[in-house]
Design a protein around this motif. Structure first.
Motif, PDB file in Angstrom:
ATOM      1  N   SER A   1       0.844  -1.189   0.000  1.00 29.91           N
ATOM      2  CA  SER A   1       0.000   0.000   0.000  1.00 29.91           C
ATOM      3  C   SER A   1       0.884   1.244   0.000  1.00 29.91           C
ATOM      4  O   SER A   1       2.023   1.218   0.451  1.00 29.91           O
ATOM      5  CB  SER A   1      -0.906   0.008   1.230  1.00 29.91           C
ATOM      6  OG  SER A   1      -1.780  -1.095   1.213  1.00 29.91           O
ATOM      7  N   LEU A   2       0.332   2.331  -0.515  1.00 31.63           N
ATOM      8  CA  LEU A   2       1.057   3.590  -0.589  1.00 31.63           C
ATOM      9  C   LEU A   2       0.306   4.673   0.167  1.00 31.63           C
ATOM     10  O   LEU A   2      -0.925   4.741   0.113  1.00 31.63           O
ATOM     11  CB  LEU A   2       1.229   4.028  -2.052  1.00 31.63           C
ATOM     12  CG  LEU A   2       2.022   3.105  -2.982  1.00 31.63           C
ATOM     13  CD1 LEU A   2       1.980   3.645  -4.403  1.00 31.63           C
ATOM     14  CD2 LEU A   2       3.464   2.969  -2.505  1.00 31.63           C
ATOM     15  N   GLU A   3       1.056   5.501   0.859  1.00 39.85           N
ATOM     16  CA  GLU A   3       0.497   6.685   1.519  1.00 39.85           C
ATOM     17  C   GLU A   3       1.242   7.891   0.950  1.00 39.85           C
ATOM     18  O   GLU A   3       2.430   8.073   1.200  1.00 39.85           O
ATOM     19  CB  GLU A   3       0.690   6.613   3.035  1.00 39.85           C
ATOM     20  CG  GLU A   3       0.038   5.422   3.705  1.00 39.85           C
ATOM     21  CD  GLU A   3      -1.482   5.529   3.753  1.00 39.85           C
ATOM     22  OE1 GLU A   3      -2.002   6.662   3.656  1.00 39.85           O
ATOM     23  OE2 GLU A   3      -2.133   4.475   3.870  1.00 39.85           O
ATOM     24  N   VAL A   4       0.545   8.698   0.155  1.00 40.48           N
ATOM     25  CA  VAL A   4       1.173   9.858  -0.471  1.00 40.48           C
ATOM     26  C   VAL A   4       0.269  11.071  -0.262  1.00 40.48           C
ATOM     27  O   VAL A   4      -0.850  11.115  -0.768  1.00 40.48           O
ATOM     28  CB  VAL A   4       1.442   9.626  -1.973  1.00 40.48           C
ATOM     29  CG1 VAL A   4       2.655   8.764  -2.182  1.00 40.48           C
ATOM     30  CG2 VAL A   4       0.237   8.992  -2.657  1.00 40.48           C
ATOM     31  N   GLY A   5       0.771  12.034   0.503  1.00 37.93           N
ATOM     32  CA  GLY A   5      -0.067  13.188   0.812  1.00 37.93           C
ATOM     33  C   GLY A   5      -1.322  12.741   1.529  1.00 37.93           C
ATOM     34  O   GLY A   5      -1.278  11.961   2.488  1.00 37.93           O
ATOM     35  N   ALA A   6      -2.468  13.189   1.040  1.00 40.34           N
ATOM     36  CA  ALA A   6      -3.757  12.797   1.627  1.00 40.34           C
ATOM     37  C   ALA A   6      -4.275  11.503   1.026  1.00 40.34           C
ATOM     38  O   ALA A   6      -5.340  11.024   1.418  1.00 40.34           O
ATOM     39  CB  ALA A   6      -4.771  13.920   1.436  1.00 40.34           C
ATOM     40  N   LEU A   7      -3.520  10.924   0.092  1.00 43.37           N
ATOM     41  CA  LEU A   7      -3.967   9.724  -0.615  1.00 43.37           C
ATOM     42  C   LEU A   7      -3.494   8.449   0.064  1.00 43.37           C
ATOM     43  O   LEU A   7      -2.342   8.347   0.493  1.00 43.37           O
ATOM     44  CB  LEU A   7      -3.440   9.719  -2.044  1.00 43.37           C
ATOM     45  CG  LEU A   7      -4.061  10.663  -3.067  1.00 43.37           C
ATOM     46  CD1 LEU A   7      -3.301  10.549  -4.379  1.00 43.37           C
ATOM     47  CD2 LEU A   7      -5.525  10.355  -3.277  1.00 43.37           C
ATOM     48  N   SER A   8      -4.379   7.468   0.116  1.00 48.83           N
ATOM     49  CA  SER A   8      -4.034   6.114   0.542  1.00 48.83           C
ATOM     50  C   SER A   8      -4.431   5.174  -0.594  1.00 48.83           C
ATOM     51  O   SER A   8      -5.599   5.142  -1.004  1.00 48.83           O
ATOM     52  CB  SER A   8      -4.787   5.745   1.821  1.00 48.83           C
ATOM     53  OG  SER A   8      -4.567   4.388   2.159  1.00 48.83           O
ATOM     54  N   ILE A   9      -3.460   4.408  -1.103  1.00 43.03           N
ATOM     55  CA  ILE A   9      -3.693   3.554  -2.269  1.00 43.03           C
ATOM     56  C   ILE A   9      -3.371   2.115  -1.890  1.00 43.03           C
ATOM     57  O   ILE A   9      -2.224   1.789  -1.581  1.00 43.03           O
ATOM     58  CB  ILE A   9      -2.818   3.993  -3.458  1.00 43.03           C
ATOM     59  CG1 ILE A   9      -2.970   5.492  -3.723  1.00 43.03           C
ATOM     60  CG2 ILE A   9      -3.169   3.194  -4.710  1.00 43.03           C
ATOM     61  CD1 ILE A   9      -1.957   6.042  -4.710  1.00 43.03           C
ATOM     62  N   ASP A  10      -4.369   1.247  -1.931  1.00 43.08           N
ATOM     63  CA  ASP A  10      -4.196  -0.142  -1.507  1.00 43.08           C
ATOM     64  C   ASP A  10      -4.420  -1.084  -2.692  1.00 43.08           C
ATOM     65  O   ASP A  10      -5.551  -1.266  -3.139  1.00 43.08           O
ATOM     66  CB  ASP A  10      -5.190  -0.480  -0.390  1.00 43.08           C
ATOM     67  CG  ASP A  10      -4.919  -1.854   0.213  1.00 43.08           C
ATOM     68  OD1 ASP A  10      -4.157  -2.635  -0.382  1.00 43.08           O
ATOM     69  OD2 ASP A  10      -5.482  -2.143   1.284  1.00 43.08           O
ATOM     70  N   PRO A  11      -3.358  -1.704  -3.231  1.00 40.10           N
ATOM     71  CA  PRO A  11      -3.521  -2.599  -4.385  1.00 40.10           C
ATOM     72  C   PRO A  11      -4.214  -3.911  -4.046  1.00 40.10           C
ATOM     73  O   PRO A  11      -4.729  -4.584  -4.928  1.00 40.10           O
ATOM     74  CB  PRO A  11      -2.078  -2.835  -4.840  1.00 40.10           C
ATOM     75  CG  PRO A  11      -1.274  -2.665  -3.598  1.00 40.10           C
ATOM     76  CD  PRO A  11      -1.956  -1.582  -2.808  1.00 40.10           C
TER      77      PRO A  11
END
Length: 232
Positions: free
Chosen positions: A133-143
């Protein structure tokens, strides 16, 4: 278990031919011949791919797609009139993952179908096992769940939108040409087609950027391509 496809097209003979080719590929096919019935079916069953014609009775393909995208990220292959650039761009803006112009070869059609299904099932399942998973800025991206959150609020993305976002975000700061993006995200040989990538970028920005006209995440590198901002 066979992958399940819904075809929404009022050309009865074409649908019969398409079904014949797809069933040879061990794909299960449902067919609907008008937009309203097709939308109801798409919303009541689970499919791996929708093949959607633009010109349909009761509801046209754009209306079906716009309504469908309110609740579903299922891949959509849009069938458009020959040489209709407006249809192609309109479909991409509404959330289509790919398009094919009529008339088309059945070999190309089957290849596009298989490519979209592969991205939606086998390949995505593999990526979900190995990627973090990625945490970038206000974004959370879970593959693993293919879920994107902005400050804990879920953002609905299509298959291609998610793949595009995740590819750029996991390579923060790296500049990619349109060709590099297409080959990595679409997993196909690049054909010069700026509209396809540009429309997906524009649509993605509207969903994740605080101000889409002044993006802080996906930035344009003029004359080269795009990058995900290293500073966020």
């Amino acid at each position: 278990m066979s992958n399940h496809i819904l075809i929404i097209d009022d050309d009865i003979e074409l649908c019969r031919l398409v079904r014949k080719y797809l069933e040879v590929e061990n794909l299960k096919v449902d067919i609907r011949h008008n937009g309203k019935e097709g939308l109801n079916t798409a919303q009541s069953k689970s499919y791996h791919l929708l093949v959607l014609d633009v010109m349909l009775p009761e509801m046209n393909g754009f209306e079906v797609l716009a309504e469908l995208r309110k609740s579903s990220a299922v891949p959509v292959l849009m069938l458009t009139a020959k040489d209709s650039e407006i249809d192609k761009v309109s479909g991409l803006r509404l959330g289509a993952d790919d398009y094919l112009t009529k008339p088309f070869s059945m070999n190309e059609f089957v290849a596009r179908v298989q490519s979209l299904i592969r991205r939606y099932t086998t390949l995505n399942s593999f990526e979900a096992q190995v990627e973090d998973s990625l945490e970038v800025g206000a974004l959370s991206i879970d593959p693993k769940t293919r879920e994107v959150l902005i400050e804990s609020k879920r953002v609905e993305l299509t298959v291609k939108e998610f793949d595009l976002l995740y590819f750029l975000a996991k390579n923060k700061g790296q500049v990619f040409t349109k060709k590099q993006i297409y080959c990595n995200v679409w997993q196909e040989e690049y054909a010069f087609d700026d509209n396809n990538i540009m429309v997906h970028i524009r649509r993605l920005r509207k969903k994740i950027e605080p101000i889409s006209e002044s993006p802080i995440y996906i930035q344009t590198v003029w004359g080269v391509g795009y990058k995900f901002n290293r500073e966020v």
